[in-house]
Design a protein around this motif. Structure first.
Motif, PDB file in Angstrom:
ATOM      1  N   THR A 341       0.844  -1.193   0.000  1.00 24.07           N
ATOM      2  CA  THR A 341       0.000   0.000   0.000  1.00 24.07           C
ATOM      3  C   THR A 341       0.878   1.242   0.000  1.00 24.07           C
ATOM      4  O   THR A 341       1.696   1.437   0.903  1.00 24.07           O
ATOM      5  N   ASP A 342       0.716   2.060  -1.024  1.00 23.03           N
ATOM      6  CA  ASP A 342       1.465   3.306  -1.147  1.00 23.03           C
ATOM      7  C   ASP A 342       0.473   4.388  -1.568  1.00 23.03           C
ATOM      8  O   ASP A 342       0.104   4.487  -2.729  1.00 23.03           O
ATOM      9  N   MET A 343       0.032   5.179  -0.612  1.00 23.78           N
ATOM     10  CA  MET A 343      -1.014   6.168  -0.889  1.00 23.78           C
ATOM     11  C   MET A 343      -0.457   7.571  -1.114  1.00 23.78           C
ATOM     12  O   MET A 343      -1.184   8.561  -1.005  1.00 23.78           O
ATOM     13  N   ARG A 344       0.841   7.645  -1.460  1.00 21.76           N
ATOM     14  CA  ARG A 344       1.382   8.939  -1.863  1.00 21.76           C
ATOM     15  C   ARG A 344       0.784   9.347  -3.203  1.00 21.76           C
ATOM     16  O   ARG A 344       0.564   8.521  -4.081  1.00 21.76           O
ATOM     17  N   ASP A 345       0.527  10.629  -3.372  1.00 24.76           N
ATOM     18  CA  ASP A 345       0.082  11.134  -4.663  1.00 24.76           C
ATOM     19  C   ASP A 345       1.274  11.153  -5.611  1.00 24.76           C
ATOM     20  O   ASP A 345       2.286  11.796  -5.360  1.00 24.76           O
ATOM     21  N   GLN A 346       1.177  10.415  -6.712  1.00 26.28           N
ATOM     22  CA  GLN A 346       2.274  10.276  -7.667  1.00 26.28           C
ATOM     23  C   GLN A 346       1.927  10.888  -9.023  1.00 26.28           C
ATOM     24  O   GLN A 346       2.319  10.392 -10.079  1.00 26.28           O
ATOM     25  N   SER A 347       1.194  12.009  -8.973  1.00 28.73           N
ATOM     26  CA  SER A 347       0.773  12.664 -10.205  1.00 28.73           C
ATOM     27  C   SER A 347       1.956  13.034 -11.090  1.00 28.73           C
ATOM     28  O   SER A 347       1.926  12.830 -12.313  1.00 28.73           O
ATOM     29  N   VAL A 348       2.996  13.587 -10.513  1.00 23.86           N
ATOM     30  CA  VAL A 348       4.140  14.042 -11.308  1.00 23.86           C
ATOM     31  C   VAL A 348       4.781  12.875 -12.031  1.00 23.86           C
ATOM     32  O   VAL A 348       5.065  12.946 -13.241  1.00 23.86           O
ATOM     33  N   GLU A 349       5.010  11.771 -11.312  1.00 24.22           N
ATOM     34  CA  GLU A 349       5.655  10.618 -11.924  1.00 24.22           C
ATOM     35  C   GLU A 349       4.811  10.042 -13.070  1.00 24.22           C
ATOM     36  O   GLU A 349       5.328   9.751 -14.153  1.00 24.22           O
ATOM     37  N   VAL A 350       3.516   9.884 -12.837  1.00 28.00           N
ATOM     38  CA  VAL A 350       2.655   9.274 -13.846  1.00 28.00           C
ATOM     39  C   VAL A 350       2.472  10.197 -15.042  1.00 28.00           C
ATOM     40  O   VAL A 350       2.621   9.785 -16.204  1.00 28.00           O
ATOM     41  N   LEU A 351       2.163  11.465 -14.776  1.00 28.55           N
ATOM     42  CA  LEU A 351       1.875  12.376 -15.881  1.00 28.55           C
ATOM     43  C   LEU A 351       3.122  12.690 -16.703  1.00 28.55           C
ATOM     44  O   LEU A 351       3.046  12.854 -17.926  1.00 28.55           O
ATOM     45  N   SER A 352       4.258  12.759 -16.056  1.00 30.31           N
ATOM     46  CA  SER A 352       5.485  13.003 -16.817  1.00 30.31           C
ATOM     47  C   SER A 352       5.818  11.801 -17.701  1.00 30.31           C
ATOM     48  O   SER A 352       6.361  11.955 -18.796  1.00 30.31           O
ATOM     49  N   SER A 353       5.468  10.591 -17.246  1.00 32.38           N
ATOM     50  CA  SER A 353       5.713   9.405 -18.071  1.00 32.38           C
ATOM     51  C   SER A 353       4.827   9.396 -19.310  1.00 32.38           C
ATOM     52  O   SER A 353       5.117   8.692 -20.278  1.00 32.38           O
ATOM     53  N   LEU A 354       3.745  10.201 -19.282  1.00 30.86           N
ATOM     54  CA  LEU A 354       2.857  10.314 -20.443  1.00 30.86           C
ATOM     55  C   LEU A 354       3.286  11.416 -21.395  1.00 30.86           C
ATOM     56  O   LEU A 354       2.646  11.640 -22.421  1.00 30.86           O
ATOM     57  N   GLY A 355       4.346  12.122 -21.024  1.00 30.33           N
ATOM     58  CA  GLY A 355       4.865  13.159 -21.894  1.00 30.33           C
ATOM     59  C   GLY A 355       4.442  14.575 -21.538  1.00 30.33           C
ATOM     60  O   GLY A 355       4.745  15.511 -22.288  1.00 30.33           O
ATOM     61  N   LEU A 356       3.753  14.767 -20.415  1.00 29.88           N
ATOM     62  CA  LEU A 356       3.346  16.110 -20.008  1.00 29.88           C
ATOM     63  C   LEU A 356       4.532  16.828 -19.373  1.00 29.88           C
ATOM     64  O   LEU A 356       5.268  16.248 -18.569  1.00 29.88           O
ATOM     65  N   ASP A 357       4.683  18.106 -19.730  1.00 33.49           N
ATOM     66  CA  ASP A 357       5.765  18.880 -19.133  1.00 33.49           C
ATOM     67  C   ASP A 357       5.298  19.470 -17.802  1.00 33.49           C
ATOM     68  O   ASP A 357       4.140  19.345 -17.401  1.00 33.49           O
ATOM     69  N   ASP A 358       6.208  20.124 -17.100  1.00 30.30           N
ATOM     70  CA  ASP A 358       5.917  20.638 -15.767  1.00 30.30           C
ATOM     71  C   ASP A 358       4.762  21.630 -15.770  1.00 30.30           C
ATOM     72  O   ASP A 358       3.938  21.645 -14.841  1.00 30.30           O
ATOM     73  N   ASP A 359       4.681  22.461 -16.801  1.00 29.85           N
ATOM     74  CA  ASP A 359       3.621  23.467 -16.857  1.00 29.85           C
ATOM     75  C   ASP A 359       2.250  22.810 -16.991  1.00 29.85           C
ATOM     76  O   ASP A 359       1.295  23.176 -16.298  1.00 29.85           O
ATOM     77  N   LEU A 360       2.149  21.815 -17.866  1.00 27.42           N
ATOM     78  CA  LEU A 360       0.870  21.127 -18.041  1.00 27.42           C
ATOM     79  C   LEU A 360       0.495  20.325 -16.802  1.00 27.42           C
ATOM     80  O   LEU A 360      -0.673  20.262 -16.419  1.00 27.42           O
ATOM     81  N   ILE A 361       1.484  19.721 -16.172  1.00 21.20           N
ATOM     82  CA  ILE A 361       1.213  18.964 -14.946  1.00 21.20           C
ATOM     83  C   ILE A 361       0.675  19.895 -13.870  1.00 21.20           C
ATOM     84  O   ILE A 361      -0.278  19.569 -13.152  1.00 21.20           O
TER      85      ILE A 361
END
Length: 384
Positions: A341-361
């Motif tokens: 169980t890892d309930m940290r929010d990992q939005s940056v890791e997941v969205l960056s792996s999809l090709g989104l840059d920092d501004d879009l994230i």
């Protein structure tokens, strides 16, 4: 992103937009089977139930923003399954409906899990497990004859009729896709699941087997299929329904001549004699007495006692933790496992792996939630 190589659903990616219990329970089953489950939260959605969080990855998306919707679309383009639990019409307003998502990914299995389904006069009604049980006859068939219906926690509509049925539908759609290459929309309704689960009892309702609520062979008033109190206040469950089991029960207790337990006229005497017998000794005593007797008599355990039972320990590794139970069958070749169980929010890791840059994230995922540990949705916090 967690690896689940060699498990049955290895390589399947699931996007989970559900909350509360039914959807998260269903996706936990898929996760135990090896699917990668990405839970996309945000907005007014409450925090997830930690029990169902194992093995999953959590991100936050603002689906009311164009950037958040774009990020979801990017994620869906890589997914095999999307499951949502909104009331009908809400996903449409968020641009996350089946038509929009399948246009992006025609192979997508899209599951809508609701209480009453996508159509009909109650489709927009709010509800909980208790309401779906009430509306399908399940609740009206449970409990004592001289009191209100008894609630079986929320395991029937939410877990079995909801999350588990949805998982079965998703698995079936994935199999069908292997032949056609096409995804499809699954309309999973908890009332449908409840009706399926009670189907056997509909057939006998109003008959001698089940004349009414709290009355029948397995309704709780038959003396050979109910619970009895022991000398220490503990209880034993007696399920001596068939003749051979009832005979083993009666002879083990040394109660004399064997009565015809299917003759309702004998029930009061059988109940009185069984009640007196079980009250004479402790639950542990009767557990030892009925060990190996094949009478279908077992101790009624509390949740805390379950994990000390040898049979449970042969099925579940005690070191795995109280709630880390792979809730699926065992397979002979492919392993299954409850992930960490890892309930940290990992939005940056997941969205960056999809090709989104920092501004879009930053625009797609609220900054104040990213990187934080997701709060627990159960137990609830009461004020006052």
């Amino acid at each position: 992103m967690r690896s689940s190589a060699q498990r049955p659903l290895s390589g399947i990616r699931v996007v989970d937009l559900t909350r509360l219990a039914p959807g998260p329970y269903g996706t936990m089953l898929l996760c135990d089977l090896g699917a990668e489950v990405i839970v996309a939260g945000g907005g007014r959605a409450g925090p997830p139930v930690s029990t169902f969080a194992r093995g999953k990855t959590f991100i936050t998306l603002d689906l009311k923003s164009s950037e958040g919707r774009d990020a979801l679309q990017r994620l869906v383009s890589t997914a095999d399954v999307l499951i949502e639990g909104f009331r009908p019409g809400v996903a449409d307003r968020l641009g996350a409906d089946y038509a929009a998502m399948s246009a992006i990914n025609p192979r997508l299995i899209y599951c809508s899990l609701t209480g009453y389904g996508q159509s009909g006069p109650r489709a927009q009604d709010a509800g909980h497990d208790i309401n779906y049980l009430a509306y399908t006859g399940v609740l009206g068939s449970m409990g004592p004859t001289d009191g209100p219906p008894a609630l079986p926690l929320n395991v029937i509509a939410d877990m079995a009729g909801g999350g588990m049925v949805a998982a079965i539908g998703i698995l079936a759609a994935l199999h069908e896709r292997s032949r056609t290459g096409l995804g499809q929309h699954i309309d999973a309704a908890m009332v449908d699941g409840c009706l399926s689960l009670i189907a056997m009892h509909f057939a006998v309702w109003g008959t001698e087997a089940m004349p009414g609520r709290g009355d029948g062979l397995i309704a709780g008033n038959a003396p050979f299929y109910r619970c009895y109190t022991c000398a220490d206040g503990g209880h034993v469950a007696v399920g001596s329904l068939e003749p051979q089991f009832f005979q083993a029960l009666w002879t083990t207790l040394e109660l004399g001549d064997l009565p015809d337990h299917m003759d309702r006229r004998t029930w009061p005497d059988i109940e009185a004699r069984l009640d007196a017998a079980f009250r004479s000794q402790t639950r542990e005593h009767w557990t030892a007495v009925f060990e190996g007797k094949q009478a279908c008599v077992t101790p009624v355990l509390t949740p805390h006692e379950v994990w000390q039972e040898p049979q449970i320990q042969t099925r579940i590794d005690p070191a795995s933790g109280e709630f880390s139970v792979p809730a699926i069958p065992r397979f002979s070749r492919t392993p299954v496992a409850a992930g960490p169980t890892d309930m940290r929010d990992q939005s940056v890791e997941v969205l960056s792996s999809l090709g989104l840059d920092d501004d879009l994230i930053a625009k797609a995922s609220p900054a104040h939630e990213r990187g934080q540990t997701i709060g627990l949705g159960w137990p609830p916090v009461f004020n006052g």
